[in-house]
Design a protein around this motif. Structure first.
Motif, PDB file in Angstrom:
ATOM      1  N   PHE A  97       1.025  -1.306   0.074  1.00 17.38           N
ATOM      2  CA  PHE A  97       0.140  -0.047   0.129  1.00 17.38           C
ATOM      3  C   PHE A  97       0.962   1.005   0.083  1.00 17.38           C
ATOM      4  O   PHE A  97       0.639   2.217  -0.866  1.00 17.38           O
ATOM      5  CB  PHE A  97      -0.831  -0.070   1.126  1.00 17.38           C
ATOM      6  N   ALA A  98       1.768   1.181   0.772  1.00 15.03           N
ATOM      7  CA  ALA A  98       2.755   2.348   1.092  1.00 15.03           C
ATOM      8  C   ALA A  98       3.560   2.509  -0.417  1.00 15.03           C
ATOM      9  O   ALA A  98       3.674   3.730  -0.775  1.00 15.03           O
ATOM     10  CB  ALA A  98       3.665   2.104   2.231  1.00 15.03           C
ATOM     11  N   ALA A  99       4.311   1.542  -0.926  1.00 17.74           N
ATOM     12  CA  ALA A  99       5.117   1.654  -1.961  1.00 17.74           C
ATOM     13  C   ALA A  99       4.144   2.294  -3.307  1.00 17.74           C
ATOM     14  O   ALA A  99       4.311   3.117  -3.887  1.00 17.74           O
ATOM     15  CB  ALA A  99       5.794   0.627  -2.383  1.00 17.74           C
ATOM     16  N   ALA A 100       3.028   1.761  -3.354  1.00 20.53           N
ATOM     17  CA  ALA A 100       2.171   2.217  -4.581  1.00 20.53           C
ATOM     18  C   ALA A 100       1.747   3.262  -4.362  1.00 20.53           C
ATOM     19  O   ALA A 100       1.422   3.997  -5.476  1.00 20.53           O
ATOM     20  CB  ALA A 100       0.910   1.038  -4.761  1.00 20.53           C
ATOM     21  N   ARG A 152      -2.770   0.129  -6.856  1.00 22.75           N
ATOM     22  CA  ARG A 152      -2.632   0.982  -5.887  1.00 22.75           C
ATOM     23  C   ARG A 152      -3.951   1.140  -4.852  1.00 22.75           C
ATOM     24  O   ARG A 152      -5.051   0.968  -5.503  1.00 22.75           O
ATOM     25  CB  ARG A 152      -2.763   2.667  -6.671  1.00 22.75           C
ATOM     26  N   GLY A 153      -3.534   1.108  -3.729  1.00 19.64           N
ATOM     27  CA  GLY A 153      -4.883   1.151  -2.810  1.00 19.64           C
ATOM     28  C   GLY A 153      -5.653  -0.227  -2.569  1.00 19.64           C
ATOM     29  O   GLY A 153      -6.443  -0.434  -2.139  1.00 19.64           O
ATOM     30  N   ASN A 154      -4.869  -1.328  -3.232  1.00 16.25           N
ATOM     31  CA  ASN A 154      -5.425  -2.456  -3.162  1.00 16.25           C
ATOM     32  C   ASN A 154      -4.575  -3.702  -3.296  1.00 16.25           C
ATOM     33  O   ASN A 154      -4.781  -4.866  -3.767  1.00 16.25           O
ATOM     34  CB  ASN A 154      -6.630  -2.772  -4.616  1.00 16.25           C
ATOM     35  N   GLY A 155      -3.290  -3.549  -2.573  1.00 16.86           N
ATOM     36  CA  GLY A 155      -2.560  -4.593  -2.496  1.00 16.86           C
ATOM     37  C   GLY A 155      -1.858  -5.186  -3.759  1.00 16.86           C
ATOM     38  O   GLY A 155      -1.204  -4.313  -4.305  1.00 16.86           O
ATOM     39  N   ALA A 156      -1.582  -6.470  -4.139  1.00 15.31           N
ATOM     40  CA  ALA A 156      -0.988  -6.928  -5.172  1.00 15.31           C
ATOM     41  C   ALA A 156      -1.070  -8.207  -5.707  1.00 15.31           C
ATOM     42  O   ALA A 156      -1.966  -8.870  -5.063  1.00 15.31           O
ATOM     43  CB  ALA A 156       0.632  -6.947  -4.628  1.00 15.31           C
ATOM     44  N   LEU A 157      -0.473  -8.389  -6.752  1.00 16.80           N
ATOM     45  CA  LEU A 157      -0.632  -9.872  -7.484  1.00 16.80           C
ATOM     46  C   LEU A 157       0.653 -10.215  -7.760  1.00 16.80           C
ATOM     47  O   LEU A 157       1.587  -9.497  -8.305  1.00 16.80           O
ATOM     48  CB  LEU A 157      -1.669  -9.864  -8.834  1.00 16.80           C
ATOM     49  N   ALA A 176      10.586  -5.833  -1.070  1.00 17.02           N
ATOM     50  CA  ALA A 176      10.923  -4.856  -2.009  1.00 17.02           C
ATOM     51  C   ALA A 176      10.295  -3.616  -1.629  1.00 17.02           C
ATOM     52  O   ALA A 176      11.060  -2.530  -1.740  1.00 17.02           O
ATOM     53  CB  ALA A 176      10.928  -5.420  -3.391  1.00 17.02           C
ATOM     54  N   CYS A 177       9.076  -3.729  -1.390  1.00 16.55           N
ATOM     55  CA  CYS A 177       8.260  -2.404  -1.208  1.00 16.55           C
ATOM     56  C   CYS A 177       8.946  -1.713   0.150  1.00 16.55           C
ATOM     57  O   CYS A 177       8.833  -0.536   0.179  1.00 16.55           O
ATOM     58  CB  CYS A 177       6.928  -2.814  -1.040  1.00 16.55           C
TER      59      CYS A 177
END
Length: 221
Positions: A97-100, A152-157, A176-177
């Motif tokens: 969340f922070a990195a995006a 953005r605002g929704n995590g990752a895949l 990495a984030c």
């Protein structure tokens, strides 16, 4: 081809590990390609998933079965767009969340293992839940290459050849984030060069399964 029973077992194990590592809360899912279908964990706490609750969804599906997570569309869209994807993990690491939020384009690898996520990690610049085929296809279009996508605002895949490798990449993405956010605060980022990235990616298939084995054991400690 891997037997469906083995895939179900591997999915359940991966789901339990990603939950124990704290990469998900009540939300998240793991899937695997199974011929013309995919197997996906249900809309439930990943720590409670069993082989019997794993859901099968045709890759050509135009609707989702009741037990499937509503964002299963994202998995379907990626399997359709990326024939190389054998498995997908969906999670919400806090650092993602922070990195995006800190970048609107992509994260360049700042350390070697981050290169196993791709030459860079793109950011899909929409915080909408991927609960429709259209929204999911737009997100999948943000990942034409590489193995990780920040939402953005929704995590990752993250993608992998197996559920374990997809989960290992999710753990790497969270790390990495964290590195990106901490380094960005210093005002100076020094990404890896193209040659350095290539050298690390060349050994990813060899070393990622070892990371998965480590995370399996660590999650049980």
């Amino acid at each position: 081809m891997i037997a469906v029973s083995t895939q179900r077992r591997d999915l359940v194990e991966a789901a339990h590990v990603v939950a124990r590592l704290g990469l998900v809360t009540a939300y998240g899912h793991v899937s695997a390609r199974a011929g013309a279908s995919m197997l996906i964990t249900p809309a439930a706490d990943l720590g409670t998933v069993t082989e019997a609750t794993v859901v099968e969804v045709p890759l050509a599906a135009s609707s989702l079965p009741p037990a499937a997570p509503a964002e299963a569309w994202a998995h379907l869209a990626l399997y359709r767009a990326r024939p190389d994807a054998g498995s997908i993990a969906r999670a919400q690491p806090a650092s993602a969340f922070a990195a995006a939020a800190a970048t609107t384009t992509a994260l360049a690898p700042l350390h070697g293992q981050a290169a196993w996520l791709g030459e860079s990690v793109p950011v899909h610049d929409s915080a909408h839940l991927l609960r429709s085929a259209e929204l999911a296809e737009r997100a999948a279009g943000s990942l034409p290459t590489g193995e990780a996508l920040l939402l953005r605002g929704n995590g990752a895949l993250t993608l992998g050849a197996t559920p374990g490798v997809a989960v290992a990449r999710m753990w790497l993405l969270a790390a990495a984030c964290e590195t990106f956010v901490a380094t960005r605060a210093t005002g100076r980022l020094t990404p890896l060069t193209g040659e350095e990235i290539a050298s690390w990616r060349a050994v990813g298939d060899e070393l990622l399964p070892r990371l998965w084995q480590h995370l399996r054991e660590r999650s049980l400690a």
